[in-house]
Design a protein around this motif. Structure first.
Motif, PDB file in Angstrom:
ATOM      1  N   MET A   1       0.818  -1.206   0.000  1.00 38.49           N
ATOM      2  CA  MET A   1       0.000   0.000   0.000  1.00 38.49           C
ATOM      3  C   MET A   1       0.855   1.262   0.000  1.00 38.49           C
ATOM      4  O   MET A   1       0.327   2.328  -0.194  1.00 38.49           O
ATOM      5  N   HIS A   2       2.154   1.124   0.217  1.00 37.81           N
ATOM      6  CA  HIS A   2       3.023   2.298   0.257  1.00 37.81           C
ATOM      7  C   HIS A   2       3.148   2.911  -1.130  1.00 37.81           C
ATOM      8  O   HIS A   2       3.476   2.231  -2.091  1.00 37.81           O
ATOM      9  N   SER A   3       2.838   4.205  -1.234  1.00 37.84           N
ATOM     10  CA  SER A   3       2.860   4.875  -2.532  1.00 37.84           C
ATOM     11  C   SER A   3       4.074   5.790  -2.698  1.00 37.84           C
ATOM     12  O   SER A   3       4.246   6.375  -3.757  1.00 37.84           O
ATOM     13  N   GLY A   4       4.867   5.940  -1.634  1.00 35.62           N
ATOM     14  CA  GLY A   4       6.004   6.848  -1.700  1.00 35.62           C
ATOM     15  C   GLY A   4       5.660   8.248  -1.207  1.00 35.62           C
ATOM     16  O   GLY A   4       6.538   9.097  -1.082  1.00 35.62           O
ATOM     17  N   ARG A   5       4.388   8.492  -0.882  1.00 29.92           N
ATOM     18  CA  ARG A   5       3.964   9.808  -0.394  1.00 29.92           C
ATOM     19  C   ARG A   5       3.806   9.819   1.120  1.00 29.92           C
ATOM     20  O   ARG A   5       3.450  10.831   1.700  1.00 29.92           O
ATOM     21  N   GLU A   6       4.054   8.671   1.772  1.00 29.47           N
ATOM     22  CA  GLU A   6       3.850   8.546   3.207  1.00 29.47           C
ATOM     23  C   GLU A   6       5.156   8.646   3.967  1.00 29.47           C
ATOM     24  O   GLU A   6       6.177   8.127   3.533  1.00 29.47           O
ATOM     25  N   THR A   7       5.096   9.315   5.113  1.00 26.95           N
ATOM     26  CA  THR A   7       6.225   9.361   6.034  1.00 26.95           C
ATOM     27  C   THR A   7       5.687   9.022   7.418  1.00 26.95           C
ATOM     28  O   THR A   7       4.705   9.616   7.862  1.00 26.95           O
ATOM     29  N   ILE A   8       6.316   8.050   8.079  1.00 30.46           N
ATOM     30  CA  ILE A   8       5.926   7.669   9.431  1.00 30.46           C
ATOM     31  C   ILE A   8       6.984   8.175  10.389  1.00 30.46           C
ATOM     32  O   ILE A   8       8.181   7.941  10.195  1.00 30.46           O
ATOM     33  N   TYR A   9       6.551   8.868  11.436  1.00 30.32           N
ATOM     34  CA  TYR A   9       7.456   9.436  12.425  1.00 30.32           C
ATOM     35  C   TYR A   9       7.531   8.531  13.659  1.00 30.32           C
ATOM     36  O   TYR A   9       6.672   7.675  13.865  1.00 30.32           O
ATOM     37  N   HIS A  10       8.558   8.749  14.504  1.00 30.89           N
ATOM     38  CA  HIS A  10       8.789   7.908  15.680  1.00 30.89           C
ATOM     39  C   HIS A  10       7.638   7.937  16.669  1.00 30.89           C
ATOM     40  O   HIS A  10       7.431   6.975  17.404  1.00 30.89           O
ATOM     41  N   ASN A  11       6.866   9.018  16.708  1.00 27.67           N
ATOM     42  CA  ASN A  11       5.739   9.100  17.646  1.00 27.67           C
ATOM     43  C   ASN A  11       4.467   8.456  17.075  1.00 27.67           C
ATOM     44  O   ASN A  11       3.410   8.522  17.682  1.00 27.67           O
ATOM     45  N   GLY A  12       4.558   7.830  15.897  1.00 26.52           N
ATOM     46  CA  GLY A  12       3.423   7.158  15.292  1.00 26.52           C
ATOM     47  C   GLY A  12       2.655   7.996  14.300  1.00 26.52           C
ATOM     48  O   GLY A  12       1.743   7.492  13.644  1.00 26.52           O
ATOM     49  N   SER A  13       3.006   9.277  14.186  1.00 21.44           N
ATOM     50  CA  SER A  13       2.302  10.143  13.242  1.00 21.44           C
ATOM     51  C   SER A  13       2.568   9.713  11.810  1.00 21.44           C
ATOM     52  O   SER A  13       3.646   9.215  11.489  1.00 21.44           O
ATOM     53  N   LEU A  14       1.580   9.922  10.962  1.00 25.26           N
ATOM     54  CA  LEU A  14       1.689   9.608   9.540  1.00 25.26           C
ATOM     55  C   LEU A  14       1.470  10.884   8.749  1.00 25.26           C
ATOM     56  O   LEU A  14       0.458  11.562   8.924  1.00 25.26           O
ATOM     57  N   LEU A  15       2.423  11.209   7.890  1.00 28.26           N
ATOM     58  CA  LEU A  15       2.284  12.337   6.971  1.00 28.26           C
ATOM     59  C   LEU A  15       1.967  11.764   5.603  1.00 28.26           C
ATOM     60  O   LEU A  15       2.712  10.930   5.083  1.00 28.26           O
ATOM     61  N   LEU A  16       0.862  12.193   5.028  1.00 27.19           N
ATOM     62  CA  LEU A  16       0.447  11.762   3.699  1.00 27.19           C
ATOM     63  C   LEU A  16       0.485  12.989   2.801  1.00 27.19           C
ATOM     64  O   LEU A  16      -0.323  13.906   2.965  1.00 27.19           O
TER      65      LEU A  16
END
Length: 175
Positions: A1-16
């Motif tokens: 499902m990873h499209s290359g537009r996602e970033t996961i941070y150490h605190n669990g946050s997801l940047l789309l």
């Protein structure tokens, strides 16, 4: 499902980045301990709107729809019939189990006054009507699947209707 537009941070946050309509849906966050045991699970439904420019301002281009959240519900669980893209100037929500017929009336809520919700003959005591018109059904049973119809009355006395098909999965029981 990873499209290359996602970033996961150490605190669990997801940047789309550059979210689009295909990103609409359910997202799950699970935390694990060092032994791999699940500690917590959180669910989120992300809704991405489409829009276009009209006369120098943003306008939505979608019509009134209803979404079943989740799309198929296990017996004993709850389901939300969520209103999408409601029209402006709503004065009344009317829900029916099935087609528009008084015998199928679930609920009426007038928005303009402070009148309480009026429950109809199809009301089971497990339904809850939200102020935005969305309908929550608790402890779903095998009697609940089928067509649900929403009729919205606007201030200009025009009405709009939307329907949703509720699916109940009898193969798995909810807690």
């Amino acid at each position: 499902m990873h499209s290359g537009r996602e970033t996961i941070y150490h605190n669990g946050s997801l940047l789309l980045e550059k979210a689009n309509l295909k990103d609409t849906g359910f997202y799950t966050l699970r935390t694990y301990n060092r032994l791999g045991k699940i500690l917590t699970t959180a669910f989120l439904y992300l809704r991405v709107h489409s829009f276009f420019w009209k006369c120098g301002c943003v306008a939505t281009c979608a019509q009134l729809t209803i979404e079943s959240v989740p799309p198929s519900v296990a017996e004993g669980r709850s389901v939300l019939l969520l209103i999408r893209n409601p029209p402006e100037n709503i004065v009344q929500f009317v829900w029916f189990k099935g087609m528009v017929d008084f015998r199928n009336l679930l609920a009426i809520r007038n928005i303009t006054g402070r009148e309480p919700t009026v429950w109809g003959p199809a009301y089971s005591g497990r339904e809850m009507l939200y102020s935005d018109g969305s309908l929550l059904i608790h402890s779903v049973t095998q009697r609940d699947p089928g067509l649900y119809t929403l009729r919205i009355l606007r201030a200009d006395m025009r009405s709009e209707e939307a329907q949703v098909q509720l699916q109940v999965d009898s193969g798995r029981m909810g807690p």
